[in-house]
Design an enzyme around this catalytic site. Structure first.
Site, PDB file in Angstrom:
ATOM      1  N   GLN A 104       0.852  -1.176   0.000  1.00 39.29           N
ATOM      2  CA  GLN A 104       0.000   0.000   0.000  1.00 39.29           C
ATOM      3  C   GLN A 104       0.891   1.230   0.000  1.00 39.29           C
ATOM      4  O   GLN A 104       1.562   1.509   0.997  1.00 39.29           O
ATOM      5  CB  GLN A 104      -0.918  -0.008   1.228  1.00 39.29           C
ATOM      6  CG  GLN A 104      -1.830  -1.224   1.311  1.00 39.29           C
ATOM      7  CD  GLN A 104      -2.846  -1.267   0.180  1.00 39.29           C
ATOM      8  OE1 GLN A 104      -3.521  -0.280  -0.098  1.00 39.29           O
ATOM      9  NE2 GLN A 104      -2.944  -2.412  -0.496  1.00 39.29           N
ATOM     10  N   ASN A 127       1.908   5.411  -0.718  1.00 34.46           N
ATOM     11  CA  ASN A 127       1.408   6.718  -0.331  1.00 34.46           C
ATOM     12  C   ASN A 127       2.283   7.754  -1.019  1.00 34.46           C
ATOM     13  O   ASN A 127       3.473   7.522  -1.218  1.00 34.46           O
ATOM     14  CB  ASN A 127       1.487   6.851   1.194  1.00 34.46           C
ATOM     15  CG  ASN A 127       0.793   8.079   1.708  1.00 34.46           C
ATOM     16  OD1 ASN A 127       1.282   9.192   1.546  1.00 34.46           O
ATOM     17  ND2 ASN A 127      -0.347   7.868   2.333  1.00 34.46           N
ATOM     18  N   ALA A 128       1.719   8.909  -1.362  1.00 36.31           N
ATOM     19  CA  ALA A 128       2.501   9.967  -1.998  1.00 36.31           C
ATOM     20  C   ALA A 128       3.699  10.355  -1.126  1.00 36.31           C
ATOM     21  O   ALA A 128       4.750  10.729  -1.632  1.00 36.31           O
ATOM     22  CB  ALA A 128       1.633  11.188  -2.273  1.00 36.31           C
ATOM     23  N   CYS A 149       4.829  -2.456   2.903  1.00 40.04           N
ATOM     24  CA  CYS A 149       5.011  -3.633   2.048  1.00 40.04           C
ATOM     25  C   CYS A 149       3.959  -4.700   2.349  1.00 40.04           C
ATOM     26  O   CYS A 149       3.397  -4.759   3.442  1.00 40.04           O
ATOM     27  CB  CYS A 149       6.390  -4.235   2.276  1.00 40.04           C
ATOM     28  SG  CYS A 149       7.757  -3.143   1.877  1.00 40.04           S
ATOM     29  N   GLU A 164       4.368  -7.931   2.792  1.00 37.79           N
ATOM     30  CA  GLU A 164       4.789  -8.873   3.821  1.00 37.79           C
ATOM     31  C   GLU A 164       4.501  -8.331   5.211  1.00 37.79           C
ATOM     32  O   GLU A 164       3.971  -9.033   6.080  1.00 37.79           O
ATOM     33  CB  GLU A 164       6.283  -9.199   3.700  1.00 37.79           C
ATOM     34  CG  GLU A 164       6.677  -9.836   2.392  1.00 37.79           C
ATOM     35  CD  GLU A 164       7.096  -8.832   1.319  1.00 37.79           C
ATOM     36  OE1 GLU A 164       6.410  -7.791   1.139  1.00 37.79           O
ATOM     37  OE2 GLU A 164       8.113  -9.082   0.651  1.00 37.79           O
ATOM     38  N   CYS A 191      11.270  -5.833   5.544  1.00 32.61           N
ATOM     39  CA  CYS A 191      10.400  -7.002   5.736  1.00 32.61           C
ATOM     40  C   CYS A 191      11.175  -8.179   6.320  1.00 32.61           C
ATOM     41  O   CYS A 191      10.661  -8.917   7.151  1.00 32.61           O
ATOM     42  CB  CYS A 191       9.731  -7.387   4.417  1.00 32.61           C
ATOM     43  SG  CYS A 191       8.472  -6.203   3.915  1.00 32.61           S
TER      44      CYS A 191
END
Length: 160
Positions: free
Chosen positions: A63, A65-66, A73, A75, A115
């Site tokens: 997901q 974001n600007a 991530c 994971e 991650c």
């Protein structure tokens, strides 16, 4: 001065037909999770599926974001949700499918460093290895029997 040699072993599956049935299902769930990625900036979508010892499966997708550092991530989305929803369950396996939204990615894509560190925390705390399977959008699937193969000199709570 002495040299410190670190070796690792990963297993290569040439296609999904070679995978055990439970892992094949996990890969399919990671592929479906990847379709839910929000990646308008990188155009790089990732899906993850986690099998817990209570037979629950948790999925996640990246997901963005600007404000780049604010994204998350796939994971970590999945692993943190698993930890929040099933705090007593152990993670048995993680399947990761990653690749460009603009072209086919045939090279297996491992978890990023952040991650790997997050997975290490869970592996150390649960005192059992986590199998990690990762692939691009097609091609070989790699398997690591433990996060330690991907991050051999982990930083954990024992150093604090």
């Amino acid at each position: 001065m002495k040299a410190l040699k670190i070796e690792t072993t990963l297993f290569v599956f040439e296609n999904e037909n070679e995978l055990p049935e439970d892992v094949s299902k996990l890969i399919d769930l990671a592929k479906k999770a990847r379709l839910k990625a929000y990646a308008p900036y990188s155009n790089f979508a990732v899906g993850a599926a986690i099998l817990l010892d209570n037979n629950e499966v948790v999925t996640g997708s990246n997901q963005e974001n600007a404000s780049y550092p604010s994204g998350l991530c796939a994971e970590r989305t999945a692993i943190y949700y698993a930890g929040a929803k099933y705090p007593d369950a152990k993670i048995l396996k993680i399947a990761i499918v990653a690749g460009s939204l603009k072209f086919e990615t045939s090279q297996p894509i491992p978890p990023c460093g952040a991650c790997r560190q997050a997975i290490a925390e869970y592996e150390v705390n649960q005192k059992t290895n986590i199998e990690i399977y990762f692939m691009g959008t097609s091609g070989n699937i790699l398997k690591s029997n433990s996060l330690e193969n991907l991050l051999p000199l982990i930083f954990d709570k024992s150093q604090l």
